[in-house]
Design an enzyme around this catalytic site. Structure first.
Site, PDB file in Angstrom:
ATOM      1  N   ILE A 297       0.859  -1.197   0.000  1.00 16.02           N
ATOM      2  CA  ILE A 297       0.000   0.000   0.000  1.00 16.02           C
ATOM      3  C   ILE A 297       0.888   1.237   0.000  1.00 16.02           C
ATOM      4  O   ILE A 297       1.685   1.435   0.931  1.00 16.02           O
ATOM      5  CB  ILE A 297      -0.923   0.043   1.237  1.00 16.02           C
ATOM      6  CG1 ILE A 297      -1.743  -1.242   1.339  1.00 16.02           C
ATOM      7  CG2 ILE A 297      -1.838   1.275   1.181  1.00 16.02           C
ATOM      8  CD1 ILE A 297      -2.677  -1.289   2.553  1.00 16.02           C
ATOM      9  N   THR A 298       0.768   2.069  -1.027  1.00 11.84           N
ATOM     10  CA  THR A 298       1.561   3.303  -1.033  1.00 11.84           C
ATOM     11  C   THR A 298       0.870   4.340  -0.136  1.00 11.84           C
ATOM     12  O   THR A 298      -0.360   4.360  -0.020  1.00 11.84           O
ATOM     13  CB  THR A 298       1.725   3.875  -2.456  1.00 11.84           C
ATOM     14  OG1 THR A 298       0.451   4.338  -2.938  1.00 11.84           O
ATOM     15  CG2 THR A 298       2.275   2.836  -3.420  1.00 11.84           C
ATOM     16  N   GLY A 299       1.674   5.169   0.508  1.00 12.86           N
ATOM     17  CA  GLY A 299       1.117   6.219   1.372  1.00 12.86           C
ATOM     18  C   GLY A 299       0.313   5.643   2.523  1.00 12.86           C
ATOM     19  O   GLY A 299      -0.773   6.133   2.855  1.00 12.86           O
ATOM     20  N   ALA A 300       0.868   4.623   3.173  1.00 10.39           N
ATOM     21  CA  ALA A 300       0.143   3.983   4.281  1.00 10.39           C
ATOM     22  C   ALA A 300       0.471   4.623   5.624  1.00 10.39           C
ATOM     23  O   ALA A 300       0.115   4.090   6.671  1.00 10.39           O
ATOM     24  CB  ALA A 300       0.472   2.489   4.313  1.00 10.39           C
TER      25      ALA A 300
ATOM     26  N   SER B 286      -0.653   7.497   6.693  1.00  7.68           N
ATOM     27  CA  SER B 286      -1.749   8.297   7.257  1.00  7.68           C
ATOM     28  C   SER B 286      -3.049   8.033   6.508  1.00  7.68           C
ATOM     29  O   SER B 286      -3.065   7.317   5.490  1.00  7.68           O
ATOM     30  CB  SER B 286      -1.413   9.796   7.224  1.00  7.68           C
ATOM     31  OG  SER B 286      -1.489  10.289   5.910  1.00  7.68           O
ATOM     32  N   GLY B 287      -4.131   8.619   7.016  1.00  8.15           N
ATOM     33  CA  GLY B 287      -5.407   8.629   6.318  1.00  8.15           C
ATOM     34  C   GLY B 287      -5.900   7.276   5.845  1.00  8.15           C
ATOM     35  O   GLY B 287      -5.857   6.272   6.566  1.00  8.15           O
TER      36      GLY B 287
ATOM     37  N   TYR C  66      -4.574  18.260  -9.155  1.00  6.13           N
ATOM     38  CA  TYR C  66      -4.942  17.075  -8.367  1.00  6.13           C
ATOM     39  C   TYR C  66      -6.086  16.316  -9.037  1.00  6.13           C
ATOM     40  O   TYR C  66      -6.030  15.089  -9.203  1.00  6.13           O
ATOM     41  CB  TYR C  66      -5.359  17.493  -6.952  1.00  6.13           C
ATOM     42  CG  TYR C  66      -5.980  16.368  -6.155  1.00  6.13           C
ATOM     43  CD1 TYR C  66      -5.197  15.504  -5.394  1.00  6.13           C
ATOM     44  CD2 TYR C  66      -7.361  16.152  -6.173  1.00  6.13           C
ATOM     45  CE1 TYR C  66      -5.776  14.465  -4.667  1.00  6.13           C
ATOM     46  CE2 TYR C  66      -7.949  15.118  -5.457  1.00  6.13           C
ATOM     47  CZ  TYR C  66      -7.149  14.274  -4.699  1.00  6.13           C
ATOM     48  OH  TYR C  66      -7.729  13.242  -3.993  1.00  6.13           O
TER      49      TYR C  66
END
Ligand code: NDP
Ligand code: PMR
Length: 395
Positions: free
Chosen positions: A87-90, A92-93, A270
């Site tokens: 999982i990329t960017g795990a 936060s959020g 974005y």
């Protein structure tokens, strides 16, 4: 609350023209009632999958999450190992909440692919994730060298790759000037689209080698990139145009920093990047699903108004956005709930259909949602693919 917020922002509730407007502090911008109801209901590989067994062995740890899908497993036998998901960017959020949900299920080992190792370690600890259920590996999507290094390191770890989740993103709505990745691409599209495009192209082979019953590549999309929704009509609207800026390298020097060749607008960049994410998922599906059996999917997890995604927005926005989404649009979803949704797309045996953009209704039931005309344009998907390949030196 809507009125209160609208009073703070002059451009309230008027249908904007296509293109730029309402930059940084824009909060409101479209006729609300017409769309609200509709939105609330949506609030070169050659090996065959049958012979794709990585390292020959099946690791014995626990029963797989998808026992009903037995394509790669001989009939009557269960796959006795944990699934392995990147999982990329795990840190936060949504990424963290998904990592937590999968780790807690006991059926998954989560590789948290993050740019800030310490932050990720602290986040995993404070989420209560047990050490044996996750591994943190460094990945900075804003550097193609880092992406390639991540792939090398991952391969060296000799873990199988069963599911890849492209989740990380940056959102820079108040930036007056573009900023750039290590290779000089505008940061939002460079990170959210190009970094993930390279990562998933490189890891496709690894996914294909997995012996897991259901292999998946998931790219997180969003409602705000879809102009067939109210949220997607809040200016500035996504629009890739004829891709002239992307083809020129998004460097802001001899080409525009925006995909459509226009002036820089961080919020639009974005949303454009999310359109690229959704188009990429469909192009993967068209090119590789039949041959590999891999499920390619995208999703809109709901409006997770409290995450770090909005860290660059003005304080007024950060204060009003969560109650606005909770009480006015009712599109709000907690990080926990959104994490469970994405975890479903990773592991639920009923969500194996490929080429789908998943959303959830008010009762948190998943359904196949419709993408906007641009986000489902097959010709554009192919063009985004080919132009991105050229920029990344893949073609
Ligand atoms: P967060 O900001 O909480 O999470 C984003 C993650 O991406 C962070 O872990 C961040 O790392 C990471 N990241 C940013 N840049 C890079 C980079 N260069 N390399 C590696 N990782 C990076 O936001 P959300 O959880 O809200 O966003 C997750 C996904 O959900 C995104 O794809 C977003 O578009 C999507 N989404 C979010 C919605 C929402 O309402 N929040 C709605 C629809 C879709 P770090 O912790 O180091 O900053
Ligand atoms: Mg939105 C049902 C209506 C709905 C939903 C589900 C969202 C989701 N938004 C809705 C409506 C509206 N928004 C309306 C009517 C307005 C004008 C008042 C509005 C405004 C607004 C702003 C200014 N909304 C925003 C912003 C942002 O800066 C967020 C954004 O575009 O980030 C890219 C955002 C969002 N609204 C959403 C969601 C999910 C977001 C943010 C996250 C994303 O797409 O990733």
């Amino acid at each position: 609350m809507a009125l209160q917020a609208a009073a703070l922002v002059p451009s309230a509730f008027s249908i904007p023209k296509e293109g730029k407007s309402g930059k940084d502090s824009s909060f409101f911008g479209v006729s609300f009632a017409d769309h609200l109801k509709a939105d609330l209901s949506c609030s070169s590989l050659s090996s065959k999958r049958e012979r794709s067994f990585r390292n020959g062995a099946v690791r014995a740890e626990t029963i797989a999450a998808t026992p009903s899908v037995t394509r790669a497993a001989p009939a009557g036998k269960k796959t006795l190992r944990k699934g392995s998901v990147v999982i990329t960017g795990a840190s936060s959020g949504l990424g963290l909440a998904t990592a937590k949900a999968l780790a807690e299920s006991g059926k998954w080992h989560v590789i948290m692919a993050c740019r800030d190792f310490l932050k990720a370690e602290r986040a995993a600890k404070s989420a209560g994730m047990a050490k044996e259920n996750y591994t943190i590996m460094h990945l900075d999507l804003a550097s193609l060298d880092s992406v390639r290094q991540f792939v090398d390191n991952f391969r060296r770890s000799e873990r199988p790759l069963d599911v890849l989740v492209c989740n990380a993103a940056v959102y820079l709505p108040t930036a007056k000037e573009p900023t750039f990745t290590a290779e000089g691409f505008e940061l939002s599209v460079g990170t959210n689209h190009l970094g993930h495009f390279l990562l998933s192209r490189l890891l496709l082979d690894d996914l294909n080698k997995s012996d897991y019953p259901s292999k998946r590549l998931i790219i997180v999309g969003s409602i705000t990139g879809n102009t067939n929704t109210l949220a997607g009509n809040v200016p500035p609207k996504a629009n890739l145009g004829d891709l002239r800026g992307l083809a020129g390298g998004l460097n802001g020097l001899n080409s525009s920093s925006m995909i459509d060749g226009g002036d820089f607008d961080g919020a639009k960049a974005y949303k454009d990047s999310k359109v690229c994410n959704m188009l990429t998922m469909q192009e993967f599906h068209r090119r590789y699903h039949e041959e590999t059996g891999i499920t390619f999917a995208s999703l809109y997890p709901g409006c997770i108004a409290t995450t770090g995604l909005f860290r660059e927005h003005i304080p007024l926005f950060r204060m009003l956005f969560p109650p606005f989404q909770k009480f006015i649009t009712k599109g709000y979803v907690s990080e926990d709930e959104a994490g469970k949704r994405l975890a479903q797309v990773v592991s639920d045996p009923s969500l194996t259909k490929s080429g789908v953009y998943w959303s959830w209704n008010k009762d948190s039931a998943s359904f196949e949602n419709q993408l906007s005309q641009e986000a489902s344009d097959a010709g554009k998907a192919m063009k985004v693919w080919e132009v991105s390949e050229k920029l990344l030196g893949l073609a």
